[in-house]
Design a protein around this motif. Sequence first.
Motif, PDB file in Angstrom:
ATOM      1  N   ARG A  22       1.037  -1.122  -0.031  1.00  0.00           N
ATOM      2  CA  ARG A  22       0.045  -0.045  -0.135  1.00  0.00           C
ATOM      3  C   ARG A  22       0.852   1.205  -0.075  1.00  0.00           C
ATOM      4  O   ARG A  22       0.576   2.233  -0.575  1.00  0.00           O
ATOM      5  CB  ARG A  22      -0.920  -0.131   1.241  1.00  0.00           C
ATOM      6  N   ASP A  23       2.017   1.021   0.517  1.00  0.00           N
ATOM      7  CA  ASP A  23       2.856   2.226   0.591  1.00  0.00           C
ATOM      8  C   ASP A  23       3.592   2.485  -0.585  1.00  0.00           C
ATOM      9  O   ASP A  23       4.691   3.673  -0.735  1.00  0.00           O
ATOM     10  CB  ASP A  23       3.774   2.414   1.820  1.00  0.00           C
ATOM     11  N   GLY A  24       3.478   1.955  -1.726  1.00  0.00           N
ATOM     12  CA  GLY A  24       4.229   1.832  -2.741  1.00  0.00           C
ATOM     13  C   GLY A  24       5.616   1.207  -3.008  1.00  0.00           C
ATOM     14  O   GLY A  24       6.564   1.003  -4.047  1.00  0.00           O
ATOM     15  N   THR A  25       5.936   0.268  -2.166  1.00  0.00           N
ATOM     16  CA  THR A  25       7.112  -0.519  -1.949  1.00  0.00           C
ATOM     17  C   THR A  25       6.981  -1.867  -2.526  1.00  0.00           C
ATOM     18  O   THR A  25       5.669  -2.286  -2.519  1.00  0.00           O
ATOM     19  CB  THR A  25       7.909  -0.649  -0.597  1.00  0.00           C
ATOM     20  N   VAL A  26       8.026  -2.576  -3.162  1.00  0.00           N
ATOM     21  CA  VAL A  26       7.797  -3.901  -3.587  1.00  0.00           C
ATOM     22  C   VAL A  26       7.764  -4.754  -2.479  1.00  0.00           C
ATOM     23  O   VAL A  26       8.677  -4.822  -1.543  1.00  0.00           O
ATOM     24  CB  VAL A  26       9.093  -4.034  -4.638  1.00  0.00           C
TER      25      VAL A  26
ATOM     26  N   GLY B 168      16.203  -8.632  -4.551  1.00  0.00           N
ATOM     27  CA  GLY B 168      17.023  -7.372  -4.249  1.00  0.00           C
ATOM     28  C   GLY B 168      15.910  -6.237  -4.722  1.00  0.00           C
ATOM     29  O   GLY B 168      16.097  -5.152  -4.217  1.00  0.00           O
ATOM     30  N   PHE B 169      14.606  -6.518  -5.181  1.00  0.00           N
ATOM     31  CA  PHE B 169      13.759  -5.567  -5.494  1.00  0.00           C
ATOM     32  C   PHE B 169      12.888  -5.276  -4.139  1.00  0.00           C
ATOM     33  O   PHE B 169      12.111  -4.468  -4.067  1.00  0.00           O
ATOM     34  CB  PHE B 169      12.945  -5.885  -6.330  1.00  0.00           C
ATOM     35  N   ASN B 170      12.837  -6.311  -3.240  1.00  0.00           N
ATOM     36  CA  ASN B 170      12.123  -6.042  -1.945  1.00  0.00           C
ATOM     37  C   ASN B 170      12.383  -4.748  -1.236  1.00  0.00           C
ATOM     38  O   ASN B 170      13.310  -4.368  -1.039  1.00  0.00           O
ATOM     39  CB  ASN B 170      12.361  -7.197  -0.850  1.00  0.00           C
ATOM     40  N   GLY B 171      11.012  -4.326  -1.024  1.00  0.00           N
ATOM     41  CA  GLY B 171      11.172  -2.928  -0.277  1.00  0.00           C
ATOM     42  C   GLY B 171      11.605  -1.493  -1.172  1.00  0.00           C
ATOM     43  O   GLY B 171      11.712  -0.381  -0.670  1.00  0.00           O
ATOM     44  N   LYS B 172      11.877  -1.952  -2.398  1.00  0.00           N
ATOM     45  CA  LYS B 172      12.268  -0.658  -3.310  1.00  0.00           C
ATOM     46  C   LYS B 172      10.854  -0.109  -3.794  1.00  0.00           C
ATOM     47  O   LYS B 172       9.866  -0.699  -3.804  1.00  0.00           O
ATOM     48  CB  LYS B 172      12.925  -1.228  -4.436  1.00  0.00           C
ATOM     49  N   SER B 173      11.102   1.293  -3.949  1.00  0.00           N
ATOM     50  CA  SER B 173       9.865   1.978  -4.696  1.00  0.00           C
ATOM     51  C   SER B 173      10.184   3.014  -5.477  1.00  0.00           C
ATOM     52  O   SER B 173      11.407   3.099  -5.838  1.00  0.00           O
ATOM     53  CB  SER B 173       9.145   2.741  -3.376  1.00  0.00           C
ATOM     54  N   LEU B 174       9.483   3.924  -6.061  1.00  0.00           N
ATOM     55  CA  LEU B 174       9.698   4.877  -7.041  1.00  0.00           C
ATOM     56  C   LEU B 174      10.601   5.966  -6.309  1.00  0.00           C
ATOM     57  O   LEU B 174      11.127   6.818  -7.244  1.00  0.00           O
ATOM     58  CB  LEU B 174       8.550   5.382  -7.606  1.00  0.00           C
ATOM     59  N   SER B 175      10.905   5.998  -5.148  1.00  0.00           N
ATOM     60  CA  SER B 175      11.535   7.153  -4.333  1.00  0.00           C
ATOM     61  C   SER B 175      12.975   6.306  -3.920  1.00  0.00           C
ATOM     62  O   SER B 175      13.838   7.256  -3.474  1.00  0.00           O
ATOM     63  CB  SER B 175      10.704   7.839  -3.451  1.00  0.00           C
TER      64      SER B 175
ATOM     65  N   LYS C  97       9.630  -1.712 -12.432  1.00  0.00           N
ATOM     66  CA  LYS C  97       9.737  -0.159 -12.474  1.00  0.00           C
ATOM     67  C   LYS C  97       8.146   0.328 -12.952  1.00  0.00           C
ATOM     68  O   LYS C  97       7.257   0.988 -12.421  1.00  0.00           O
ATOM     69  CB  LYS C  97      10.613   0.678 -13.130  1.00  0.00           C
ATOM     70  N   ARG C  98       7.806  -0.291 -14.251  1.00  0.00           N
ATOM     71  CA  ARG C  98       6.647   0.118 -15.000  1.00  0.00           C
ATOM     72  C   ARG C  98       5.617  -0.436 -13.941  1.00  0.00           C
ATOM     73  O   ARG C  98       4.371   0.242 -14.121  1.00  0.00           O
ATOM     74  CB  ARG C  98       6.586  -0.383 -16.348  1.00  0.00           C
ATOM     75  N   VAL C  99       5.494  -1.440 -13.443  1.00  0.00           N
ATOM     76  CA  VAL C  99       4.577  -1.977 -12.533  1.00  0.00           C
ATOM     77  C   VAL C  99       4.229  -1.130 -11.611  1.00  0.00           C
ATOM     78  O   VAL C  99       3.049  -0.587 -11.029  1.00  0.00           O
ATOM     79  CB  VAL C  99       4.615  -3.316 -11.912  1.00  0.00           C
ATOM     80  N   LEU C 100       5.432  -0.552 -10.685  1.00  0.00           N
ATOM     81  CA  LEU C 100       5.142   0.431  -9.745  1.00  0.00           C
ATOM     82  C   LEU C 100       4.288   1.678 -10.000  1.00  0.00           C
ATOM     83  O   LEU C 100       3.656   2.320  -9.553  1.00  0.00           O
ATOM     84  CB  LEU C 100       6.489   0.668  -9.162  1.00  0.00           C
ATOM     85  N   GLN C 101       4.900   2.081 -11.250  1.00  0.00           N
ATOM     86  CA  GLN C 101       4.445   3.422 -11.854  1.00  0.00           C
ATOM     87  C   GLN C 101       2.802   3.327 -12.338  1.00  0.00           C
ATOM     88  O   GLN C 101       2.014   4.211 -11.977  1.00  0.00           O
ATOM     89  CB  GLN C 101       5.044   3.768 -13.123  1.00  0.00           C
ATOM     90  N   GLN C 102       2.505   2.035 -12.771  1.00  0.00           N
ATOM     91  CA  GLN C 102       0.959   1.897 -13.166  1.00  0.00           C
ATOM     92  C   GLN C 102       0.151   1.748 -11.730  1.00  0.00           C
ATOM     93  O   GLN C 102      -0.810   1.949 -11.631  1.00  0.00           O
ATOM     94  CB  GLN C 102       1.033   0.699 -13.853  1.00  0.00           C
TER      95      GLN C 102
END
Length: 222
Positions: free
Chosen positions: A117-121, A149-156, A190-195
């Motif tokens: 919900r907070d935008g993180t993977v 390695g993507f766990n916890g990453k976000s667009l910021s 990245k595109r998944v997070l954006q969408q």
Amino acid sequence: MLGASISKNSVLLGLFALVTAGVLAVTNVSTRDRIAEAERQAAERALYELVTADRVDNDMLSDTIATPAGMMADLGLTQPEPIYRARKNGKVIAVIVPAIAPDGYSGAIRLLVGVNRDGTVAGARALVHKETPGLGDKVDTNKSDWILGFNGKSLSDPAPERWAVKKDGGEFDQFTGATITPRAVTGQIKRVLQQVQAERNLLFEIPEQAEVNTPRNVGDKR
């Protein structure tokens, strides 16, 4: 006598065919049910790898929404597929999104990406791929832990311009001797997070008025 014999044999053959057809039908139904249950269990395991069972109290396989039309192109989908929702006490805490990276070294790579919900993977998995054994197949968790390695990453975190492999000036490792596969997966996550960010209110069932004062960062668009 010959006619009676032929008639009797025809009846026996007919009965045999009916019995055989019945056995095959029962076997087919039984096998189909077992296959369907096995597929459901496999899908459920995949979902709970991304959003662990202790975080949710709903049946994620049954709590779905069809991919919004506006998301499909960037997700690499040609038709709507279910997006799974994880809930706790009725609140959507994460969504699990299907996506296809079309630009893998040996073809398309089908992914499943969990977004909190907070935008993180929450997690990502490569479900189907044809990448080169010993090189590109390290995208598979059976071969390496690279995708974790993507766990916890976000667009910021990292910034949008850093959502790339290190060879391209980004944050994420590439594989030794293989760059195309990790580049494709990184770009697609990245595109998944954006969408998901763009459709956040719909996916997480958030009333529009609740978001009035919430800053949004959808990152750059390709």
